[in-house]
Design a protein around this motif. Structure first.
Motif, short mmCIF file in Angstrom:
data_model
loop_
_atom_site.label_atom_id
_atom_site.label_comp_id
_atom_site.label_asym_id
_atom_site.label_seq_id
_atom_site.Cartn_x
_atom_site.Cartn_y
_atom_site.Cartn_z
N ALA A 9 0.82 -1.21 0.00
CA ALA A 9 0.00 0.00 0.00
C ALA A 9 0.85 1.25 0.00
O ALA A 9 0.52 2.25 0.65
N LEU A 14 -1.40 1.98 -3.93
CA LEU A 14 -2.54 2.88 -3.82
C LEU A 14 -3.04 3.31 -5.20
O LEU A 14 -4.25 3.35 -5.45
N LEU A 36 -1.91 3.18 5.66
CA LEU A 36 -1.54 3.24 4.25
C LEU A 36 -0.40 4.24 4.03
O LEU A 36 -0.19 5.15 4.82
N ARG A 67 -5.61 8.10 -0.28
CA ARG A 67 -6.03 7.45 0.98
C ARG A 67 -7.51 7.68 1.24
O ARG A 67 -8.26 6.75 1.56
N ILE A 78 -9.53 -3.27 2.86
CA ILE A 78 -8.16 -2.98 3.28
C ILE A 78 -7.79 -3.88 4.44
O ILE A 78 -8.44 -3.86 5.49
#
Length: 475
Positions: A9, A14, A36, A67, A78
């Protein structure tokens, strides 16, 4: 229902998650950290975040936008604080990912067995640090660790710090240290002016897409001037000294091959030294999945970031060390391509992404040409220099065993000396051992780790994995 499983991440992961979701595909995003951002956007926990977090990070607004978009998307699952420890195959040949969710030292972690129609490896890289006499003293840090402590905990690794190694990463490390109150006395870049010229000056128009890097560089130069940080080219820390911890370092001028030039040594007082000689891709999971690697041991990918294994994609530092810009564009391409693969749709890479990737690829190539490791570093080591920190194996021991057994097999030397068999499984010393003994490929490589992270046997015995409830839907 189809889905994409993304491991990592950071910037690449991302960007991949957002891109995959733009095509309506379910995403599971897995990362070992509790938040993250990866190593690049390492930051304070939300419970005690700072009001000026952006000052410690480039592209902070990009991170917060990614995010927030992912956190509010019900189509993304997640799994933070989740360590992937192995990848293997079902009896029918399909890949499955094994992971434990929970604190690394926890006693009741949740076991997961993850499957998906497409997997994206965005697991990044870790510091490469070349050994030198005294590098095992308390007060010697990898450059990445020093920056992580500064960004993630606002902790300075020392009061008077020397930074040494190779590559542009030394500049943000020095900047992060000064921002948390350390006095950085000097930065020592191993590359000399001719190497920098050959790497960065030819065909400058190819770097126009990375023009913002000049602004970043200007900021670092300004910080060096304000804090009176000396920047020395063609030099490196070749030894650390102290009684129980670092008290001083020896710095020497280096020739074009990075061999110390006799008579140029000088001593600098310091209570900490931060060293970084580039990065090594974390390719253990790619190897376990059967992905082909380049001779430099990066993951081979096609134009759509797909590896040699159908349905497995890779993005970011595992495909080549090019920084956050490269990771973002590769992650976006990988996310779009993986999403298309899950529904068997054709995928044409947008021209804008192709141009951005071409720019970052050129940047990565120049980075290696200008700052890549040269073989003369081995002359920093005396026979008593510890190479494998976990098992206490010295350079002299490795050289003696390799010569006495007439072996260039890493496997043989490891079994004889125990180098690389400690808790880090060769992450710190593996490439160094290979180079010291002139290891041949047939004798094994340090990156081959079927068990990626340490796992207790009791956990394996007691675990009841959470399987997919539906094939193709990541759980």
């Amino acid at each position: 229902m189809t889905g994409v499983l993304i491991l990592g991440a950071g910037p690449a992961g991302l960007a991949a998650a957002k891109a995959a979701r733009s095509r309506g595909v379910a995403v599971t995003l897995v990362d070992s950290a509790d938040a993250l951002g990866g190593q690049y956007w390492r930051h304070l926990p939300a419970a005690r975040s700072g009001a000026h977090e952006h000052r410690l990070h480039h592209g902070w607004s990009t991170f917060t936008a990614l995010r927030d978009a992912l956190a509010s998307d019900p189509g993304i699952r997640i799994l933070a604080e989740t360590q992937v420890w192995a990848i293997d195959r079902d009896p029918d040949g399909a890949l499955r990912v094994h992971a434990f969710e929970g604190p690394v030292d926890g006693q009741a972690r949740i076991a997961h067995e993850l499957r998906a129609d497409a997997i994206i490896l965005a697991i990044g890289a870790h510091d490469r640090t070349l050994p030198f006499p005294g590098w095992t003293l308390p007060g010697v840090f990898t450059a990445g660790a020093a920056q992580a402590l500064a960004k993630g905990e606002r902790v300075a690794v020392g009061r008077r710090v020397v930074v040494s190694g190779a590559g542009p990463f030394l500049l943000p490390v020095a900047a992060s240290l000064t921002q948390v109150g350390a006095q950085v006395t000097s930065v020592h870049e191993a590359a000399r002016i001719p190497a920098l010229t050959r790497g960065w000056l030819p065909r400058p128009w190819r770097l126009l897409g990375a023009a913002h890097k000049a602004t970043e560089l200007a900021g670092y130069v300004g910080g060096h001037l304000r804090h009176r940080i000396a920047y020395r080219l063609g030099e490196g820390v070749i030894a650390a000294h102290g009684n129980g911890r670092v008290e001083s370092v020896t710095v020497a001028k280096l020739d074009a091959g990075w061999s110390p030039i006799p008579g140029t040594e000088r001593t600098i007082e310091a209570d900490a030294v931060c060293v970084g000689h580039g990065f090594l891709p974390r390719v253990e999971l790619a190897i376990a999945a059967g992905c082909a690697l380049t001779p430099e041991r990066f993951v081979v990918v096609d134009d759509g970031q797909q590896t040699s294994v159908t349905g497995v994609f890779a993005a970011g530092e595992v495909t080549g060390v090019g920084g956050a810009d490269a990771a973002l564009v590769e992650g976006e391409i990988a996310g779009l391509a993986a999403a298309a693969a899950t529904v068997a749709e054709p995928f044409d890479i947008p021209a804008s992404l192709t141009r951005r990737r071409r720019t970052t690829t050129h940047f990565a190539q120049r980075l290696e040409a200008a700052h890549g490791i040269r073989p003369g570093w081995q002359k920093w080591l005396d026979d008593a220099t510890v190479v494998c920190r976990c098992e206490g194996v010295t350079a002299g021991r490795l050289r003696h065993v390799a010569a006495a057994t007439e072996q260039a097999s890493l496997r043989s030397v490891k079994l004889t000396t125990r180098a690389g068999l400690g808790i880090c499984q060769g992450r710190m010393c593996g490439r160094t051992v290979e180079q010291l003994i002139g290891a041949d490929a047939d004798g094994g490589r340090a990156d081959h780790r079927p068990i990626v992270t340490p796992v207790r046997l009791a956990e394996l015995a007691e675990a009841t994995p959470t399987p997919d409830t539906e094939r193709g839907s990541p759980q």
